[in-house]
Design a protein around this motif. Structure first.
Motif, PDB file in Angstrom:
ATOM      1  N   HIS A  88       0.707  -1.129   0.174  1.00 33.49           N
ATOM      2  CA  HIS A  88      -0.055  -0.114  -0.106  1.00 33.49           C
ATOM      3  C   HIS A  88       0.861   1.244   0.058  1.00 33.49           C
ATOM      4  CE1 HIS A  88      -3.187   2.568   2.264  1.00 33.49           C
ATOM      5  NE2 HIS A  88      -3.285   2.665   1.078  1.00 33.49           N
ATOM      6  N   VAL A  91       2.104   1.895  -3.431  1.00 31.06           N
ATOM      7  CA  VAL A  91       1.091   2.390  -4.303  1.00 31.06           C
ATOM      8  C   VAL A  91       0.848   4.173  -4.081  1.00 31.06           C
ATOM      9  CG1 VAL A  91      -1.431   2.471  -4.888  1.00 31.06           C
ATOM     10  CG2 VAL A  91      -0.113   0.400  -4.699  1.00 31.06           C
ATOM     11  N   GLN A  95       1.561   7.140  -6.457  1.00 27.05           N
ATOM     12  CA  GLN A  95       0.522   8.091  -6.847  1.00 27.05           C
ATOM     13  C   GLN A  95       0.358   9.345  -6.613  1.00 27.05           C
ATOM     14  OE1 GLN A  95      -3.174   5.474  -5.695  1.00 27.05           O
ATOM     15  NE2 GLN A  95      -2.618   3.847  -7.522  1.00 27.05           N
TER      16      GLN A  95
END
Length: 148
Positions: A88, A91, A95
């Motif tokens: 996580h 990511v 992003q």
């Protein structure tokens, strides 16, 4: 952590240890050993791999790749609880939801210095922070408003 980044860390560590070994063969008061040795030690302390009370070249030889991998932004984001897992964290970083000080960083392998560790946070313009809602939430709000 991918094999590629592990390999890169091992290679970096090998170079640092080689330099330390070479400097340890010199005399204690050799100007080159003092100057270059201090430079290596200062750099390792600044990125947080070496403790300030262990600033000796002997301790450099005892460093492990895990010490460097702990300093990655991906690991730090997870350890600070900004992400639910290591994956996580990666990511979120990719992003552009994570910033270090005022700078958004989207490189998971970014090495976080000791002085910057307290400044890891959610980016200001991220939906997780105080930025505008994400694409899906905006779309749902529009759909809800249009149907009423």
């Amino acid at each position: 952590v991918s094999t590629q980044s592990t390999g890169r860390v091992k290679y970096t560590l090998a170079k640092i240890r080689k330099a330390a070994r070479e400097l340890l063969t010199l005399e204690d008061k050799d100007p080159r050993r003092l100057f270059e040795g201090n430079a290596i030690l200062r750099r390792l302390v600044r990125i947080g791999v070496l403790d300030e009370n262990r600033m000796k070249l002997d301790y450099v030889l005892g460093l492990k790749p895990e010490d460097f991998l702990e300093r990655r932004l991906q690991t730090q984001v997870f350890k600070l609880g900004l992400a639910k897992s290591i994956h996580h964290a990666r990511v979120l970083i990719r992003q552009k939801h994570i910033r270090v000080r005022k700078q958004v960083v989207n490189i998971p392998s970014f090495i976080v210095r000791l002085d910057a560790q307290k400044h890891i946070d959610i980016a200001i313009n991220s939906p997780y922070g105080s930025g505008r809602e994400g694409r899906v939430k905006r779309k749902r709000l529009r759909a809800g408003a249009g149907g009423a």
